[in-house]
Design an enzyme around this catalytic site. Structure first.
Site, short mmCIF file in Angstrom:
data_model
loop_
_atom_site.label_atom_id
_atom_site.label_comp_id
_atom_site.label_asym_id
_atom_site.label_seq_id
_atom_site.Cartn_x
_atom_site.Cartn_y
_atom_site.Cartn_z
N SER A 122 -1.66 -4.80 -2.11
CA SER A 122 -2.86 -3.81 -2.17
C SER A 122 -2.68 -3.48 -3.95
CB SER A 122 -2.40 -2.55 -1.60
OG SER A 122 -1.31 -1.94 -2.03
N TRP A 124 4.28 0.46 14.57
CA TRP A 124 3.54 1.61 14.19
C TRP A 124 2.66 1.86 15.04
CZ3 TRP A 124 4.10 0.24 7.97
CH2 TRP A 124 5.23 0.42 7.77
N HIS A 184 6.74 3.57 -6.61
CA HIS A 184 6.80 5.19 -6.02
C HIS A 184 6.60 6.11 -6.93
CE1 HIS A 184 8.63 2.90 -2.60
NE2 HIS A 184 7.85 3.26 -2.05
N ARG A 224 -4.56 19.55 11.85
CA ARG A 224 -3.75 19.27 10.63
C ARG A 224 -3.87 20.44 9.75
NH1 ARG A 224 -5.20 13.85 8.10
NH2 ARG A 224 -7.05 14.25 8.71
N CYS A 276 6.64 -2.94 -4.01
CA CYS A 276 5.64 -2.93 -2.79
C CYS A 276 4.12 -2.90 -3.43
CB CYS A 276 6.05 -1.45 -2.07
SG CYS A 276 5.35 -1.31 -0.47
N HIS A 314 7.12 -9.95 3.32
CA HIS A 314 7.56 -8.66 2.49
C HIS A 314 7.97 -7.51 3.35
CE1 HIS A 314 7.43 -5.31 -0.05
NE2 HIS A 314 6.73 -4.68 0.68
N GLU A 367 13.02 -0.93 10.83
CA GLU A 367 13.00 0.40 11.36
C GLU A 367 12.98 -0.05 12.85
OE1 GLU A 367 9.32 2.16 8.57
OE2 GLU A 367 9.48 2.56 10.77
N1 GLN Z 1 0.48 -5.66 1.71
C1 GLN Z 1 0.67 -4.27 1.79
C2 GLN Z 1 0.19 -3.46 0.55
O1 GLN Z 1 0.66 -3.93 -0.41
C3 GLN Z 1 2.16 -3.89 2.05
C4 GLN Z 1 2.56 -2.50 2.13
C5 GLN Z 1 3.97 -2.29 2.70
O2 GLN Z 1 4.67 -3.13 2.68
N2 GLN Z 1 4.14 -0.99 3.00
O3 GLN Z 1 -0.04 -2.49 0.48
ZN ZN Z 2 6.51 -2.53 0.91
#
Ligand code: GLN
Ligand code: ZN
Length: 758
Positions: free
Chosen positions: A437, A565, A698, A16, A730, A645, A609
């Site tokens: 998270s 993924w 974000h 990397r 998120c 989610h 996705e």
């Molecule tokens: N439960 C995960 C978090 O909160 C969901 C992450 C995601 O949707 N990319 O980090």
């Molecule tokens: Zn998310």
């Protein structure tokens, strides 16, 4: 003689190197000279690693993204990215990231929109157009790399994105029709091609993967227009398609006036005969026979059986290559010293894939005996994988065959379930929660790393994580959230964490693949039948629940996301692997429920996705993907509440599938769309609870209470208030506590204020 070539090489570097050089440059810790030096070292090394090929790609290297490079080459970086001092490199990064090293905060332009590169997990910067867009050529980068390669004695083949795909990838900012720009674009392409010819390029690889997507008549016509005009240019064009079948575009692709056509023989084995029939006899046919998107060794002996007759028929007109650019696989397997040797021998990364290509060409050109040893050891490796009892678990296979029908259904319909759940949980209207998270501090990452490296004994590591969980619970109680989470400190990644605990998964140390810019992912390798040897999350969640009277959500990643993924096995359909993952998650769900966890969230961030490129294939995918989710989630009592989610998604065209998941609550990312994403739910009369994200995680910007309330009121116009939840867009792991605390405080205050108005 068969000609061998490559479509593109991973540019991030086996260690990397490019990532670190970029991040140093962006942080202002190094200058342009150092960045250029690293980039040149990588290019030279990569050319050397490909030197046995007859034609080596040039121009596939990029400091950020190949589509953004094409925008720069065509003079189409957005206006806002142009700085005052006319430093092209800074403009380029500003177009990508919204900022450049020297930018004062007030100069930060918004970053270019990123979106998925076809159905891969690579993301490109979307070209922007408007009616008045005019193109002009900046050929310097390509020409410099070309002469750099020629100076190294490299047999070069410049790579560019074709004009129709370039337009197809972009968006207009003024609702104009971007196809109307083709007339202005083509002369610039003509100029570029002539310059490349002048610089010594006999062949130019012109990528037109849009040909494997659903195209309407206007787009198909654009292909004809474009290539009839470019026919006049001097180099031979290799029209290059990948990622799927050509289907109704097959005849069009075969007949465009170019010197050669590359097709992805891995994803369209059934089309080869038709391509060979339609392709005019003077054209080169390049077959992408080595899978550029997965990490398994090719069965060379089986492939030769297929290729020998094609070679007889086409002779020198046959070229061989990987199916697509090798951007999507890690660089070099030989670095993986710690990988289990049995699994190691089944794999091939970019360098090894090109070696496979060399063996194939040698066998075709000089007979199989000329590479007997290589073919032999390939056969052994392929057979070792085929017959390994680590790949097949008969017990599990029996269990899956005998799954009782109906396992994917809840007992009672949603209205009955929700009233049971409400009685148990006793939540207010507009209940507040988070997505899972909490900030992953340097301290947490350090502890995880030390534990991994064996420098922190397990009991201390567990104690350290529990401390973090306790801290998280305290913070959430102070904030007054209604449904708590444990905060996920023990997870490096939402997929890797589960893969590491499941049988059937392997992990690399250096298997990095570029996701966008300097960001890389290291997908785990799903190599065998999946089994869950022990609970994966139970202890953490149970501990978190023991600290509070508020409900704590159990937090899992769903089977479809784990699948999408990972690098997955190619010896059975994806859906079979997904079902195995679903069963493993189902066991975890049931353990959590047994332990008294009343709410369980199963994230399916990557469900959308995974949609196939062609619409006609969507229904098939959604059928098994949703079935897998249902199998994982729906084995619980009616009083247990299932959440799911999803990150930013358009829901319009998949809303029926979302409804079929039958999750009691779905939380989605909506704040940047001003709740417009909820229209799909409203129009469909989606019946269950929804938590539309009320602020963008974000961005470091603090949300305002009035804005959150406004968003929730907008939401309540579409979805009855009693079915709405209040949560961020998120997970919060990329933010710090100083941002998270006030943001959640504001969110809770907004929810309380709205409750008062009910
Ligand atoms: N439960 C995960 C978090 O909160 C969901 C992450 C995601 O949707 N990319 O980090
Ligand atoms: Zn998310």
């Amino acid at each position: 003689m068969v000609t061998t070539h490559n479509l593109g090489f991973p540019r991030i570097g086996a260690h990397r190197e490019l990532k670190f050089a970029l991040e140093n440059y962006w942080a202002g810790n190094s200058g342009e000279t150092e960045l250029d030096a690293t980039a040149a070292t990588l290019r030279h090394r990569h050319w050397r690693q490909q030197s046995h090929l007859d034609l080596i790609p040039v121009g596939d290297f990029s400091l950020y993204d190949q589509v953004l490079d094409m925008s720069a080459t065509l003079g189409n970086l957005p206006e806002r990215a142009r700085g005052n001092e006319a430093n092209p490199l800074d403009d380029y990064f500003r177009a990508a990231r919204g900022r450049s090293p020297g930018d004062a905060d007030c100069q930060v332009a918004h970053a270019g929109e990123m979106t998925k590169w076809f159905d891969t997990n690579y993301h490109y910067i979307v070209p922007e157009f408007c009616q008045s867009t005019r193109f002009h050529l900046n050929p310097e980068r390509l020409l410099a790399e070309l002469s750099e390669a020629r100076a190294q004695g490299i047999a070069t083949k410049p790579v560019i994105i074709g004009p129709v795909t370039y337009l197809w990838l972009g968006k207009t900012t003024d609702d104009s029709n971007r196809l109307e720009l083709l007339a202005d674009l083509l002369p610039v392409y003509g100029e570029l091609l002539d310059l490349l010819a002048q610089a010594g390029a006999d062949w130019v690889q012109i990528d037109e993967p849009a040909l494997v997507t659903d195209l309407d008549a206007d787009w198909r016509h654009a292909f004809n227009l474009a290539y009839h005009q470019l026919k006049a240019s001097r180099p031979n064009l290799l029209l290059t398609t990948y990622f799927g079948e050509l289907r109704e575009n097959l005849q069009l692709a075969c007949e465009l006036p170019v010197a050669g056509l590359h097709v992805d023989a891995v994803s369209s084995p059934g089309e080869l005969a038709r391509v060979a029939d339609w392709l005019p006899p003077h054209k080169i046919l390049s077959l992408g026979v080595i899978n550029g998107r997965n990490i398994w060794k090719t069965d060379l002996n089986a492939l030769l059986e297929q290729l020998e007759p094609v070679h007889c028929r086409l002779g020198d007109r046959l070229w061989l290559a990987p199916s697509c650019s090798l951007l999507h696989v890690p660089v070099d397997l030989s670095l993986e010293q710690e990988l289990d040797p049995e699994i190691h021998q089944w794999l091939a990364f970019a360098v090894q894939k090109l070696e496979e290509l060399r063996v194939l060409a040698q066998a075709l050109n000089h007979g199989r005996t000329s590479v007997a040893d290589a073919l032999d050891s390939n056969r052994q490796a392929v057979e070792s994988r085929r017959y390994s009892d680590r790949v097949r678990n008969p017990e599990l296979r029996d269990a899956i065959t005998n799954l009782a029908p109906g396992l994917g259904s809840r007992h009672a319909p949603y209205p009955e379930r929700i009233s049971l759940q409400q009685k148990n949980l006793n939540l207010p209207v507009f209940p507040t929660t988070t997505i899972g998270s909490f900030p992953q501090t340097v301290d947490i990452r350090q502890a995880r790393l030390q534990y991994r490296q064996g420098n922190l004994p397990e009991p201390e590591y567990r104690a350290r994580m529990k401390e973090e969980i306790a801290h998280c619970i305290r913070e959430q109680e102070k904030l007054g959230l209604d449904v708590l989470v444990h905060g996920e400190p023990e997870r490096n990644d939402m997929v890797e964490y589960f893969g590491e605990q499941l049988e059937g998964y392997a992990f690399t140390r250096h298997g990095w693949v570029q996701s966008y810019g300097s960001r890389c992912v290291k997908p785990p390798i799903l190599f065998g039948d999946i089994r869950r040897p022990h609970p994966m999350t139970l202890d953490w969640i149970r501990y978190a629940q023991s600290l509070t009277d508020k409900p704590v959500k159990g937090m899992l990643t769903g089977p479809v996301t784990i699948l999408n993924w990972s690098f997955v096995r190619d010896d059975q359909p994806r859906e079979a692997s997904c079902r195995q993952l679903a069963l493993a998650i189902r066991e975890e769900v049931q353990d959590l429920e047994q332990a008294g966890v009343a709410i369980i969230q199963i994230d399916e961030a990557a469900l959308r996705e995974g949609l196939p490129l062609r619409r006609s294939d969507w229904a098939g995918y959604l059928e098994w993907a949703i079935d897998s989710f249902r199998l994982a989630a729906n084995g619980v009592a009616d009083s247990t509440q299932i959440h799911t989610h999803m990150c930013y998604s358009e829901f319009n065209d998949i809303i029926e599938a979302i409804a079929r998941m039958d999750a009691d609550v779905i939380t989605i990312e909506t704040s940047r769309s001003n709740m417009e994403l909820l229209d799909a739910f409203e129009d469909f009369e989606y019946p269950n609870d929804i938590g539309p994200g009320v602020y963008d995680i974000h961005s470091p910007n603090q949300p305002e209470q009035a804005h959150i309330e406004q968003l929730l009121e907008l939401a309540a116009h579409r979805i009855p208030a009693e079915r709405l939840w209040v949560n961020p867009d998120c997970g919060l792991k990329t933010r710090n506590w100083e941002e998270v605390r006030p943001a959640l405080q504001t969110m809770v205050a907004a929810a309380r204020n709205l409750r008062g108005k009910q």
